[in-house]
Design a protein around this motif. Sequence first.
Motif, PDB file in Angstrom:
ATOM      1  N   THR A 168      -1.295 -12.362  11.214  1.00 57.01           N
ATOM      2  CA  THR A 168      -1.840 -13.611  11.750  1.00 57.01           C
ATOM      3  C   THR A 168      -2.196 -14.606  10.658  1.00 57.01           C
ATOM      4  O   THR A 168      -2.481 -15.758  10.957  1.00 57.01           O
ATOM      5  CB  THR A 168      -3.082 -13.352  12.606  1.00 57.01           C
ATOM      6  OG1 THR A 168      -4.091 -12.734  11.812  1.00 57.01           O
ATOM      7  CG2 THR A 168      -2.747 -12.448  13.789  1.00 57.01           C
ATOM      8  N   GLY A 169      -2.209 -14.148   9.412  1.00 56.62           N
ATOM      9  CA  GLY A 169      -2.535 -15.037   8.301  1.00 56.62           C
ATOM     10  C   GLY A 169      -4.012 -15.296   8.147  1.00 56.62           C
ATOM     11  O   GLY A 169      -4.418 -16.164   7.379  1.00 56.62           O
ATOM     12  N   SER A 170      -4.841 -14.539   8.854  1.00 53.17           N
ATOM     13  CA  SER A 170      -6.288 -14.751   8.728  1.00 53.17           C
ATOM     14  C   SER A 170      -6.837 -13.950   7.548  1.00 53.17           C
ATOM     15  O   SER A 170      -6.260 -12.973   7.108  1.00 53.17           O
ATOM     16  CB  SER A 170      -7.007 -14.330  10.017  1.00 53.17           C
ATOM     17  OG  SER A 170      -6.834 -12.945  10.243  1.00 53.17           O
TER      18      SER A 170
ATOM     19  N   ASP B 120      -6.197  -2.956  10.785  1.00 50.90           N
ATOM     20  CA  ASP B 120      -6.900  -4.235  10.680  1.00 50.90           C
ATOM     21  C   ASP B 120      -6.266  -5.124   9.603  1.00 50.90           C
ATOM     22  O   ASP B 120      -6.045  -6.316   9.815  1.00 50.90           O
ATOM     23  CB  ASP B 120      -8.383  -3.989  10.379  1.00 50.90           C
ATOM     24  CG  ASP B 120      -9.192  -5.260  10.404  1.00 50.90           C
ATOM     25  OD1 ASP B 120      -9.104  -6.006  11.405  1.00 50.90           O
ATOM     26  OD2 ASP B 120      -9.912  -5.516   9.415  1.00 50.90           O
ATOM     27  N   GLN B 121      -5.978  -4.540   8.445  1.00 48.47           N
ATOM     28  CA  GLN B 121      -5.333  -5.296   7.368  1.00 48.47           C
ATOM     29  C   GLN B 121      -3.964  -5.803   7.810  1.00 48.47           C
ATOM     30  O   GLN B 121      -3.585  -6.930   7.505  1.00 48.47           O
ATOM     31  CB  GLN B 121      -5.180  -4.426   6.121  1.00 48.47           C
ATOM     32  CG  GLN B 121      -6.471  -4.067   5.437  1.00 48.47           C
ATOM     33  CD  GLN B 121      -6.258  -3.010   4.371  1.00 48.47           C
ATOM     34  OE1 GLN B 121      -5.557  -2.019   4.592  1.00 48.47           O
ATOM     35  NE2 GLN B 121      -6.870  -3.208   3.217  1.00 48.47           N
TER      36      GLN B 121
END
Length: 58
Positions: A55-57, A48-49
């Motif tokens: 994606t830069g989110s 997840d990280q």
Amino acid sequence: MQNSSLPINLPDDVRRGLDIAAGEAGKTPSEIVMEALEQFGIERLSEDQFQKRLTGSQ
């Protein structure tokens, strides 16, 4: 959690040295590489990280 899908391409002489150093230390070559990466400041990321960083989110 080991993932062998991204092998590290090391020159043969470095790989031999790593194998010898690992044997002398009673560790696997992977353990030696992980310790070196941690000392260099490379952090482990969950999937997840990793995706969030890609994606830069936040």
